[in-house]
Design an enzyme around this catalytic site. Structure first.
Site, PDB file in Angstrom:
ATOM      1  CG  ASP A  13       1.681  15.289  12.520  1.00  0.00           C
ATOM      2  OD1 ASP A  13       1.296  15.542  11.367  1.00  0.00           O
ATOM      3  OD2 ASP A  13       2.084  14.165  12.866  1.00  0.00           O
ATOM      4  CG  ASP A  45      -1.794   1.233   1.314  1.00  0.00           C
ATOM      5  OD1 ASP A  45      -1.523   2.210   0.583  1.00  0.00           O
ATOM      6  OD2 ASP A  45      -2.752   1.230   2.111  1.00  0.00           O
ATOM      7  CG  ASP A  73       4.476  14.719  10.013  1.00  0.00           C
ATOM      8  OD1 ASP A  73       4.507  15.558  10.936  1.00  0.00           O
ATOM      9  OD2 ASP A  73       3.464  14.020   9.781  1.00  0.00           O
ATOM     10  CE1 TYR A  87       4.598   8.434   9.254  1.00  0.00           C
ATOM     11  CE2 TYR A  87       4.341  10.759   8.732  1.00  0.00           C
ATOM     12  CZ  TYR A  87       3.878   9.605   9.343  1.00  0.00           C
ATOM     13  OH  TYR A  87       2.703   9.627  10.060  1.00  0.00           O
ATOM     14  CG  HIS A 111      -0.452  15.083   8.042  1.00  0.00           C
ATOM     15  ND1 HIS A 111       0.745  14.487   8.397  1.00  0.00           N
ATOM     16  CD2 HIS A 111      -0.616  14.880   6.721  1.00  0.00           C
ATOM     17  CE1 HIS A 111       1.283  13.939   7.299  1.00  0.00           C
ATOM     18  NE2 HIS A 111       0.485  14.164   6.272  1.00  0.00           N
ATOM     19  CG  HIS A 113      -4.706  12.068  11.266  1.00  0.00           C
ATOM     20  ND1 HIS A 113      -4.861  13.402  10.984  1.00  0.00           N
ATOM     21  CD2 HIS A 113      -3.432  11.748  10.938  1.00  0.00           C
ATOM     22  CE1 HIS A 113      -3.713  13.876  10.501  1.00  0.00           C
ATOM     23  NE2 HIS A 113      -2.836  12.893  10.466  1.00  0.00           N
TER      24      HIS A 113
END
Length: 683
Positions: A176, A24, A269, A309, A178, A139
């Site tokens: 973060d 994925d 990230d 990451y 996001h 999230h």
């Protein structure tokens, strides 16, 4: 109660067993090595043995249900016995999530580790700490896994702390890259949780691409004003953009909110080299952000891992965060200290959106910018040709390797030995028994030594013997700071002005290129700041004759009421941005006659400025108030200073004062910029 000390570190290798079993391309970056590499890097820097080891435990179902629905819990539970096909099918019901037979157990450990950290901090077993957990949490929503997250670790921690410790004000800082929309949804109507998130947004082009991640999502109902979104509309944001967001948005709100506990959704990230964020912030900036947050809630700070990451960037940033939690001197932040236009636009819009809800913004002139920099509205190039995917992967790998090499060198350049002793003083009125340990008592220089060492610096400054005598104490300490034998020091002087004059000249003669002097009270001797090697900020009740603020001599007229501390707004909105723009090698903070600021304001200054100049600070105190001397000594020794009385927002007149100074100086000290209309866009 004794001051809590120590930093907890929570890590359990079992959380590395959660991994992707099929192909994925979206999920394949959330690898077990994110945890193991971070932990190995902490070991490499010998940080693990300096932390208090706290074991992880599994979060209970009851704890998970504080935030999540029982349906969500049951689905997660049912995956433990599924085969790969079934796991793949269930994972497919969510946006960017994968299940492994051990995912449920890992997610419960992630919840439990986070709660163990909250308990350790709230019970005073440690002052602060970090939990390295997987899967991440911010999230995930009441009823759904999302974006690599199964249970919302930080949201559960906030609900748990409210329940178990009756907390009424919790700050969640989500750095973060996001948007933690899961956390936002859980608390958007809750005024007891202030949620701040900055995130790559690019005008809603970047995942999760939600309208409600923009600056105008401020919370709902009673929670209005308690949800702060700072969208980054361009990639490449760097250290100065992140610091500007703290100075001009987050910190003033946090001080007004006055949290009892700070939780960080700590995704790296947002650091350099990350394939997701594509930002440019280098690892040491996370030490600065951590240090700034340590000034809140009496230092009660829990940092919980979210994303990150690029393994090298992630693990170095984790180490920098832990170094700051341990109160090591922080490396100077690198790069040009000037926020980008796009960052300033976002900061201006958030301030405008929150003006109705926050007292500190009441008199600020804020306005929305709707015509945001146009180049970011160009349509994104979409990659429709699958055959180029492979080439993308190759260039990404080259890019990642390049960043790896850059970070190798960068970290080698910025790590420095910690001086063996933190704080020095001499055997004078502020004698050692008043001061908290770890204080080193140094022998003061006698008159002949002082004359031999410094006669060419002070002949014109020193008129009488008592001044000469007090120089013996100051120079003995300054000398140790300059030679890096101690980190900082405190001396009392009957004539602060003359002592500071000598200290500044001596430091420049010693070879320091940028010395910042913050002088609280009336300066009888105004140092020469012509060559830019010294920057003076004089905080006094009224402007002294003949000292018009110039680039390197800034007169800040500020008088605090005895029982109300409003000085934080000047420190955050003005002094820190100027100091970070200047990037000093040494800081001299002096308290002279007729100080117009209370003890908690002065302690705050010491606490916040320690992030600069690798914590090299000389404190010169003329005031013999023991309470003041003790508070300054505590702040220098690294104890969290509890402020007396609530912080109050500044009056209209004071806001206006700062505005005039900002307008005059923001081209010189660019970290002062927080809105576009001040003629920045023309640069």
């Amino acid at each position: 109660m004794a001051m809590a000390s120590g930093t907890a570190l929570i890590y359990d290798e079992e959380m590395t067993s959660h991994k992707l079993l099929w192909d994925d391309p979206i999920c394949d970056i959330e690898v077990p090595e994110r945890l193991s590499a971070s932990y190995e890097q902490l070991q490499f820097y010998h940080l693990v043995e300096r932390c208090v080891h706290v074991p992880a435990r599994e979060g209970t179902e009851e704890e998970i249900l504080l935030v999540h629905s029982s349906e969500h819990l049951e689905i997660a539970k049912s995956t433990q016995t599924m085969d790969e096909e079934e796991l793949k099918r269930v994972s497919g019901n969510y946006d960017a999530f994968f299940f492994h037979p051990n995912t449920y157990r890992c997610a419960r450990l992630a919840v439990g580790a986070t709660l163990q950290l909250v308990d350790s901090v709230m019970l005073g077993k440690v002052c602060n700490g970090m939990a390295l957990v997987r899967p991440p949490g911010h999230h995930s929503q009441r009823n759904a896994a999302n974006g690599f997250c199964l249970f919302n670790n930080v949201a559960i921690a906030a609900e748990y702390a409210k329940l178990k410790y009756s907390l009424q004000r919790i700050l969640i800082v989500d750095w973060d890259v996001h948007h933690g929309q899961g956390t936002q949804y859980i608390f958007e109507e809750d005024p007891s949780v202030l949620y701040f998130s900055w995130h790559r947004y690019e005008h809603q082009e970047f995942w999760p691409s939600l309208k409600e991640s923009d600056y105008d999502a401020v919370g709902l109902g009673k929670g209005k004003g308690y949800n702060i979104n700072l969208p980054w509309n361009k990639v490449g944001m760097g250290n100065s953009d992140y610091l500007a967001a703290f100075f001009h948005v987050l910190l003033p709100m946090a001080f007004e909110f006055d949290p009892e506990l700070v939780l960080v959704s700590s995704g790296y990230d947002s650091g350099i080299g990350d394939p997701e964020g594509q930002m440019n912030a280098t690892p040491e900036v996370f030490a600065h952000l951590t240090h700034l947050l340590m000034q809140l809630a009496n230092g009660k700070l829990c940092v919980i891992l979210e994303g990150g990451y690029h393994l090298k960037s992630l693990s170095e940033s984790v180490c920098m965060t832990v170094k700051a939690l341990l109160r090591d001197p922080i490396p100077q932040v690198t790069g040009e200290m000037a926020p980008s236009l796009s960052a300033i636009e976002s900061i201006q819009n958030v301030r405008a959106a929150h003006k109705p809800y926050w007292k500190w913004l009441m008199y600020e002139d804020t306005s929305f910018l709707h015509n945001l920099s146009t180049e970011s509205h160009l349509p994104k190039k979409t990659n429709t040709n699958p055959s180029t995917d492979h080439e993308d992967k190759i260039t990404n790998n080259n890019e990642a390797a390049k960043i790896e090499r850059f970070l190798e060198l960068h970290m080698r350049n910025i790590l420095f030995p910690v001086p063996p002793i933190r704080t020095a003083t001499t055997q004078s009125k502020a004698s050692a028994y008043l001061l908290p340990a770890p204080v080193c008592v140094v022998k003061e220089m006698d008159k002949n030594e002082v004359e031999a060492l410094a006669s060419d610096f002070y002949a014109d400054l020193v008129k009488e013997d008592k001044t000469l005598h007090s120089l013996g104490s100051m120079l003995a300490i300054l000398d140790k700071i300059l030679k890096k034998e101690v980190c900082n020091g405190i001396t009392d002087s009957p004539t602060a002005s003359a002592s500071v004059g000598v200290a500044l000249r001596y430091s420049v003669h010693f070879g320091f290129q940028r010395v910042l002097c913050v002088f609280v009270g009336d300066m009888q001797i105004v140092p020469n700041t012509q060559d830019g090697k010294v920057l003076v900020i004089n905080i006094c009740e009224k402007e002294q004759s003949g000292t018009m603020s110039s680039k390197h001599f800034i007169s800040l007229n500020w008088k605090e009421d005895a029982d109300r501390s409003d000085f934080f707004s000047a420190v955050l909105g003005f002094i820190l941005p100027v100091a970070y723009s200047y990037q000093p090698d040494l800081i001299v903070i002096a308290v002279g006659p007729n100080r117009s600021i209370g003890i908690s304001g002065i302690s705050l200054l010491f606490g916040l400025l320690q992030g600069l100049a690798e914590s090299r600070i000389l404190a010169v105190i003329e005031d013999t108030d023991l309470n003041l001397i003790q508070n300054v000594a505590k702040a220098l020794a690294g104890a969290s200073v509890s402020h007396s009385g609530a912080y109050v927002p500044p009056t209209q007149e004071k806001v206006h004062k700062i505005k005039i100074l900002k307008d005059r100086l923001q081209q010189d000290w660019k970290m002062l910029q927080c809105s576009v209309k001040d003629g920045i866009s023309s640069n």
